[in-house]
Design an enzyme around this catalytic site. Sequence first.
Site, PDB file in Angstrom:
ATOM      1  N   LYS A 187       0.880  -1.168   0.000  1.00  0.00           N
ATOM      2  CA  LYS A 187       0.000   0.000   0.000  1.00  0.00           C
ATOM      3  C   LYS A 187       0.917   1.217   0.000  1.00  0.00           C
ATOM      4  CE  LYS A 187      -1.912   3.096   1.776  1.00  0.00           C
ATOM      5  NZ  LYS A 187      -1.728   4.485   1.281  1.00  0.00           N
ATOM      6  N   GLY A 243       6.384   5.656   7.753  1.00  0.00           N
ATOM      7  CA  GLY A 243       5.638   6.914   7.647  1.00  0.00           C
ATOM      8  C   GLY A 243       5.706   7.679   8.955  1.00  0.00           C
ATOM      9  N   GLU A 265       8.913   2.008  10.885  1.00  0.00           N
ATOM     10  CA  GLU A 265       9.976   2.962  10.506  1.00  0.00           C
ATOM     11  C   GLU A 265       9.313   4.328  10.454  1.00  0.00           C
ATOM     12  OE1 GLU A 265      13.040   2.443  10.189  1.00  0.00           O
ATOM     13  OE2 GLU A 265      13.286   0.328   9.750  1.00  0.00           O
ATOM     14  N   CYS A 299      13.437  11.107   6.075  1.00  0.00           N
ATOM     15  CA  CYS A 299      13.244  10.785   7.499  1.00  0.00           C
ATOM     16  C   CYS A 299      14.530  11.108   8.250  1.00  0.00           C
ATOM     17  CB  CYS A 299      12.861   9.333   7.664  1.00  0.00           C
ATOM     18  SG  CYS A 299      13.944   8.215   6.787  1.00  0.00           S
TER      19      CYS A 299
END
Length: 513
Positions: A187, A243, A265, A299
């Site tokens: 997804k 995310g 993560e 990130c």
Amino acid sequence: MTTTEILEHLHNLEITSSEKGTAYGSQFLSGTDLITSYSPVNGNLISNIECTSSESYKKVIEKAEQAFVKWRTIPAPKRGDLVRQFGDALREKKQDLGVLVAYEMGKSLQEGLGEVQEMIDICDFAVGLSRQLHGLTMHSERPEHRMYEQYHPLGIVGIISAFNFPVAVWAWNTALAWICGNVTVWKPSEKTPLCAIACQKIIAQVLDKNQLPGAISCLLTGGAKFGKLLANDNRVALVSATGSTKMGKSVATSVAARLGKSLLELGGNNAMIITPNANLQLALTGLVFGAVGTAGQRCTTTRRLIVHEDILNSVIEKLTAAYAQLKIGSPLDEKNHMGPLIDTDAVKNYATTLSEAKKQGATPIVEGEVLTNKTYASDCYVSPAIYLANNDMAIVQKETFAPILYMIPYSGSITNAIAIQNNVPQGLSSTIMSENIRETELFLSAQGSDCGIANVNIGTSGAEIGGAFGGEKETGGGRESGSDAWKAYMRRQTNTINYSTELPLAQGIKFNI
Ligand code: NAD
């Protein structure tokens, strides 16, 4: 690069102006709701995509379950060979996919190509690993008994991914999941669906060529709703979610409620410490790439600069001079250092954060602004900002996905800098710039950085696939990619084999019948 050239690359990936976003292998299924993919580079509509429907979700999961039954029986090194072929297919499509990543997500072409290279690297890593999925052997306390442990596949691995690494994070997960004998259902972010559709088309061809079930690789398209479906679905053995921390908390809660496995993560709030013993030139290069690369949407982006007060003025002077050199514009033009943010919501978030930082007492060093000038081809361009701030400010404690760097002075010894570095809820990446071994070793020790990644004399971003990647605290604790991260994609089984003619019990227990 001209629009015609970009469209040619998309054509090579078989991406058209209308796509279906649900698939198992090469079977793409119709859906009802449409999502649109606009390029942040120039605001152009790239494609309309049919989302996953309730029926197509059901079909995909059923097909994935069936594919697993076959895939798990294929020896791991043969599964590795499929991943090798996938890596080869990526080598052929590297330029095309790199352009699509840059065009749909907005990162520079160099970084887009780097992302595809990361996919190739993890494939190579996984091929070797497919012959090394080993467990331990133990000595049994019972005579003529043997004990060992082995690893088996889990089943369906659900992958939820973020927009900022629209292809590499999927590959980190799939390359390992597949050699371990799992099937995957992806997804991707609803902001970068075409990158996902292109990847699905590439792997589908490799699966078809090998006459393997297409549902070894499945795709869903749409919003958070489909991530939630995966998180709540008992048939999905592992949910690997990349995310925001907000999303991770929701996924972790749903998966834990059904006692499934999750690998998280999540967001970071990464810092660079510059001590008076740093090589300043080296530090500044690492810092500027870390803070403005991918327009601050990694990130691992450097969000906090913890700098000793004795060198504060000199760092400010050099840093502002470096920021003045930065060129902002199309990420497909190699002369530019920074491209756009992903969308106008991200631009609003950037602007709100800057005004909030000022309200909370931060002082602009490089003001930062939304770039509305007509020379910018979309409404998604901003300039990078640097604010002198205090680590305790609420705005500094949270991750804003934009090129905003908070400069935080420290005094005294390195222990004070480390305390500031650790004093945030997140724990992804960190680095120290120093040529003093006492400082760097302290930073790496148990009293040092509390992050999953702690570097010395390099920036906070740009990890290699060989190391396990991930972070602590609100970053979620998961590890992906290298080292022994593969173990998260398998179940461990302990086996005890008796080759004697007796049945002695462990711990000397007697039970005679
Ligand atoms: P996001 O959390 O908004 O979305 C990520 C994915 O989760 C999307 O596919 C989205 O549809 C899905 N999602 C959202 N809410 C969900 C829910 N409640 N249940 C299930 N799925 C849900 O993140 P984003 O804006 O796409 O990406 C930026 C964030 O990702 C940043 O916080 C960044 O630090 C983080 N990130 C972390 C890593 C890492 O390795 N630690 C890597 C890349 C990005």
